[in-house]
Design a protein around this motif. Structure first.
Motif, mmCIF file in Angstrom:
data_model
loop_
_atom_site.group_PDB
_atom_site.id
_atom_site.type_symbol
_atom_site.label_atom_id
_atom_site.label_comp_id
_atom_site.label_asym_id
_atom_site.label_seq_id
_atom_site.Cartn_x
_atom_site.Cartn_y
_atom_site.Cartn_z
ATOM 1 N N ASP A 1 7.917 9.057 -0.949
ATOM 2 C CA ASP A 1 7.197 9.986 -0.133
ATOM 3 C C ASP A 1 6.939 11.740 -1.469
ATOM 4 N N SER A 2 8.353 12.315 -1.482
ATOM 5 C CA SER A 2 8.542 13.214 -1.940
ATOM 6 C C SER A 2 7.289 13.599 -3.340
ATOM 7 N N ASN A 3 6.789 12.629 -3.941
ATOM 8 C CA ASN A 3 6.287 12.663 -5.257
ATOM 9 C C ASN A 3 7.248 13.565 -6.280
ATOM 10 N N MET A 4 8.722 13.672 -5.761
ATOM 11 C CA MET A 4 9.551 13.795 -7.102
ATOM 12 C C MET A 4 9.865 12.835 -7.808
ATOM 13 N N GLU B 1 14.792 5.607 6.391
ATOM 14 C CA GLU B 1 14.204 7.634 6.503
ATOM 15 C C GLU B 1 14.488 8.274 5.482
ATOM 16 N N MET B 2 15.154 7.929 5.056
ATOM 17 C CA MET B 2 16.032 9.259 4.133
ATOM 18 C C MET B 2 15.163 8.329 2.194
ATOM 19 N N ARG B 3 14.950 7.091 2.489
ATOM 20 C CA ARG B 3 14.608 6.734 1.061
ATOM 21 C C ARG B 3 13.151 6.740 1.477
ATOM 22 N N GLU C 1 0.752 -1.278 0.071
ATOM 23 C CA GLU C 1 0.220 0.099 0.230
ATOM 24 C C GLU C 1 0.981 1.551 -0.210
ATOM 25 N N LEU C 2 1.830 0.958 0.302
ATOM 26 C CA LEU C 2 3.141 2.586 -0.083
ATOM 27 C C LEU C 2 2.755 3.254 1.514
#
Length: 184
Positions: free
Chosen positions: A95-98, A88-90, A40-41
């Motif tokens: 989740d940044s949509n970038m 956490e960085m990944r 579900e990401l």
């Protein structure tokens, strides 16, 4: 549990005996919950299943002919070798949509099977073996399939199981996908 540095393969604790049925069932549920969160990401909820000192790595192994002497099949590198801060960085990046290769969103399915749970010398930790068949459908409508085995250490903290170490052993010699923006 021995913590790895960036150049040394961690030592996984030896199992002592199969865990009780109750422990097995609770870990099986935990692995299925983890798979659903990843499918579900829901990366932030997935991070809540990890200890603060988690080691998450996939060593690179070579393949040898049967008649070759086995000194070590490990080639000395890692596909990835992450600690919590890296994970956490990944997650923040995904989740940044970038991340262009995740737009539109890939469809992911983790099929977890062959679960075995063993006690270790540490009463709060168990060693868990599992096999995963991961399917990802990308924009190009081509299904990518990765299969791998996992050896995990799950630690009981505050009445719940948290992932303390994961060693991923891919069945493929080379990465068969254009990227590995996934968690295993």
């Amino acid at each position: 549990m021995n913590q790895p540095d960036d150049f040394q393969l961690p030592t996984l604790p030896a199992e002592t005996e199969p865990s009780s049925d109750a422990v097995f069932l609770s870990l099986q549920r935990q692995l299925h919950l983890e798979a659903r969160l990843l499918d579900e990401l829901d990366h932030k909820q997935w991070l809540n299943l990890l200890t603060h000192d988690v080691c998450y790595f996939a060593p690179v192994f070579g393949r040898r002919l049967r008649n070759e002497q086995k000194t070590s099949d490990r080639l000395g590198g890692y596909v990835f070798n992450d600690r919590r801060i890296h994970l956490e960085m990944r997650v923040t990046r995904l989740d940044s949509n970038m991340v262009w290769c995740e737009d539109p969103v890939n469809h992911v399915r983790h099929l977890v099977s062959n679960i075995e749970v063993f006690d270790t010398d540490d009463a709060d930790e168990v060693k868990v073996y599992s096999a995963v068949d991961l399917h990802r459908s990308r924009l190009d409508s081509k299904l990518k399939r990765l299969t791998y085995g996992r050896t995990d250490i799950w630690r009981q903290q505050d009445g719940r199981w948290l992932l303390a170490m994961r060693c991923v052993n891919f069945d493929h010699n080379a990465t068969i996908d254009s990227n590995l923006n996934l968690f295993f």
